[in-house]
Design a protein around this motif. Structure first.
Motif, PDB file in Angstrom:
ATOM      1  N   LEU A 169       0.821  -1.315   0.150  1.00 58.52           N
ATOM      2  CA  LEU A 169       0.135  -0.107  -0.050  1.00 58.52           C
ATOM      3  C   LEU A 169       0.856   1.188   0.109  1.00 58.52           C
ATOM      4  O   LEU A 169       0.403   2.029  -0.527  1.00 58.52           O
ATOM      5  N   ARG A 170       2.024   1.222   0.786  1.00 62.04           N
ATOM      6  CA  ARG A 170       2.733   2.450   0.669  1.00 62.04           C
ATOM      7  C   ARG A 170       3.408   2.518  -0.965  1.00 62.04           C
ATOM      8  O   ARG A 170       3.550   3.691  -1.246  1.00 62.04           O
ATOM      9  N   GLY A 171       3.882   1.407  -1.523  1.00 61.96           N
ATOM     10  CA  GLY A 171       4.226   1.427  -3.033  1.00 61.96           C
ATOM     11  C   GLY A 171       3.191   2.149  -3.895  1.00 61.96           C
ATOM     12  O   GLY A 171       3.281   2.897  -4.598  1.00 61.96           O
ATOM     13  N   PHE A 172       1.802   1.771  -3.451  1.00 60.82           N
ATOM     14  CA  PHE A 172       0.723   2.147  -4.387  1.00 60.82           C
ATOM     15  C   PHE A 172       0.345   3.818  -4.164  1.00 60.82           C
ATOM     16  O   PHE A 172       0.289   4.485  -5.238  1.00 60.82           O
ATOM     17  N   ALA A 173       0.677   3.997  -2.923  1.00 59.62           N
ATOM     18  CA  ALA A 173       0.492   5.547  -2.591  1.00 59.62           C
ATOM     19  C   ALA A 173       1.523   6.472  -3.201  1.00 59.62           C
ATOM     20  O   ALA A 173       1.196   7.397  -3.943  1.00 59.62           O
ATOM     21  N   ALA A 174       2.609   5.773  -3.486  1.00 63.51           N
ATOM     22  CA  ALA A 174       3.877   6.571  -3.844  1.00 63.51           C
ATOM     23  C   ALA A 174       3.686   6.628  -5.448  1.00 63.51           C
ATOM     24  O   ALA A 174       3.935   7.509  -6.113  1.00 63.51           O
ATOM     25  N   GLU A 175       3.149   5.473  -5.980  1.00 64.15           N
ATOM     26  CA  GLU A 175       2.993   5.534  -7.535  1.00 64.15           C
ATOM     27  C   GLU A 175       1.782   6.494  -7.772  1.00 64.15           C
ATOM     28  O   GLU A 175       1.757   7.023  -8.894  1.00 64.15           O
ATOM     29  N   CYS A 176       0.747   6.529  -7.216  1.00 65.71           N
ATOM     30  CA  CYS A 176      -0.314   7.477  -7.413  1.00 65.71           C
ATOM     31  C   CYS A 176       0.089   8.849  -7.208  1.00 65.71           C
ATOM     32  O   CYS A 176      -0.194   9.688  -8.069  1.00 65.71           O
ATOM     33  N   ARG A 177       0.942   9.174  -5.945  1.00 63.81           N
ATOM     34  CA  ARG A 177       1.494  10.617  -5.877  1.00 63.81           C
ATOM     35  C   ARG A 177       2.544  10.853  -7.130  1.00 63.81           C
ATOM     36  O   ARG A 177       2.060  12.129  -7.732  1.00 63.81           O
ATOM     37  N   ASP A 178       3.064  10.040  -7.735  1.00 62.49           N
ATOM     38  CA  ASP A 178       3.951  10.455  -8.745  1.00 62.49           C
ATOM     39  C   ASP A 178       3.350  10.452 -10.143  1.00 62.49           C
ATOM     40  O   ASP A 178       3.513  11.480 -10.824  1.00 62.49           O
ATOM     41  N   THR A 179       2.126   9.710 -10.180  1.00 62.40           N
ATOM     42  CA  THR A 179       1.178   9.827 -11.332  1.00 62.40           C
ATOM     43  C   THR A 179       0.476  11.194 -11.360  1.00 62.40           C
ATOM     44  O   THR A 179       0.423  11.896 -12.343  1.00 62.40           O
ATOM     45  N   LEU A 180       0.273  11.644 -10.140  1.00 70.20           N
ATOM     46  CA  LEU A 180      -0.450  12.993 -10.162  1.00 70.20           C
ATOM     47  C   LEU A 180       0.300  14.160 -10.238  1.00 70.20           C
ATOM     48  O   LEU A 180       0.077  14.904 -11.085  1.00 70.20           O
ATOM     49  N   LEU A 181       1.389  13.995  -9.847  1.00 71.21           N
ATOM     50  CA  LEU A 181       2.377  15.024 -10.092  1.00 71.21           C
ATOM     51  C   LEU A 181       2.926  14.916 -11.321  1.00 71.21           C
ATOM     52  O   LEU A 181       3.207  16.023 -12.094  1.00 71.21           O
ATOM     53  N   GLY A 182       3.099  13.928 -12.380  1.00 68.44           N
ATOM     54  CA  GLY A 182       3.146  14.061 -13.808  1.00 68.44           C
ATOM     55  C   GLY A 182       2.265  14.647 -14.554  1.00 68.44           C
ATOM     56  O   GLY A 182       2.569  15.358 -15.435  1.00 68.44           O
ATOM     57  N   LEU A 228      -0.139  16.802 -13.362  1.00 70.55           N
ATOM     58  CA  LEU A 228       0.231  18.349 -13.100  1.00 70.55           C
ATOM     59  C   LEU A 228       0.993  19.216 -13.951  1.00 70.55           C
ATOM     60  O   LEU A 228       0.757  20.103 -14.394  1.00 70.55           O
ATOM     61  N   ALA A 229       2.319  18.382 -13.944  1.00 71.59           N
ATOM     62  CA  ALA A 229       3.303  18.975 -14.805  1.00 71.59           C
ATOM     63  C   ALA A 229       2.985  19.281 -16.266  1.00 71.59           C
ATOM     64  O   ALA A 229       3.327  20.037 -16.656  1.00 71.59           O
ATOM     65  N   TYR A 230       2.295  17.942 -16.805  1.00 74.32           N
ATOM     66  CA  TYR A 230       1.862  17.976 -18.121  1.00 74.32           C
ATOM     67  C   TYR A 230       0.944  19.181 -18.281  1.00 74.32           C
ATOM     68  O   TYR A 230       1.046  19.837 -19.237  1.00 74.32           O
ATOM     69  N   ALA A 231      -0.067  19.161 -17.314  1.00 72.90           N
ATOM     70  CA  ALA A 231      -1.219  20.127 -17.595  1.00 72.90           C
ATOM     71  C   ALA A 231      -0.408  21.670 -17.573  1.00 72.90           C
ATOM     72  O   ALA A 231      -0.771  22.759 -18.077  1.00 72.90           O
ATOM     73  N   GLY A 232       0.570  21.823 -16.581  1.00 79.26           N
ATOM     74  CA  GLY A 232       1.208  23.011 -16.524  1.00 79.26           C
ATOM     75  C   GLY A 232       2.050  23.492 -17.623  1.00 79.26           C
ATOM     76  O   GLY A 232       2.087  24.646 -18.280  1.00 79.26           O
ATOM     77  N   VAL A 233       2.614  22.382 -18.497  1.00 78.38           N
ATOM     78  CA  VAL A 233       3.430  22.820 -19.566  1.00 78.38           C
ATOM     79  C   VAL A 233       2.518  23.071 -20.722  1.00 78.38           C
ATOM     80  O   VAL A 233       2.807  23.981 -21.515  1.00 78.38           O
TER      81      VAL A 233
END
Length: 112
Positions: A18-31, A33-38
């Motif tokens: 579950l810790r790994g899944f949470a990290a993957e979700c966080r990384d995907t969300l940040l990606g 948001l970065a895509y939308a910002g660009v």
């Protein structure tokens, strides 16, 4: 010299998967948001660059064309037709002068 701190041996409450899944979700969300910002930055750059071009186009349309073309002296092309009614692939075609002939009915019966 001090000894290293003691490691807690109590069980963890959250499973490591579950810790790994949470990290993957966080990384995907940040990606995302970065895509939308660009994309937003690219859109702003396009609007900034296109504004002078839009103003120039509006002023060109408002002021009218720089030259006038005289179309009064140009004759229309003559339409040449075949003496035997031109197209033979369309049985319902008629010439301009013929009246009373109905176009052929086209349906799907012959196609199936």
């Amino acid at each position: 010299m001090r000894p290293p701190p003691a490691v807690r041996t109590t069980p963890q409450r959250i499973h490591p998967a579950l810790r790994g899944f949470a990290a993957e979700c966080r990384d995907t969300l940040l990606g995302v948001l970065a895509y939308a910002g660009v994309l937003a930055l690219i859109g702003l750059a396009v609007i900034y660059v296109a504004a002078p071009l839009t103003d120039a186009a509006i002023s060109a349309v408002r002021d009218g064309p720089a030259i006038r073309i005289d179309l009064a002296g140009i004759s229309t092309p003559e339409i040449l037709r075949h003496p035997d009614d031109g197209r033979k692939d369309n049985p319902g075609s008629t010439t301009v002068g013929q009246a009373g002939s109905a176009p052929a009915k086209l349906g799907l019966r012959g196609a199936l």
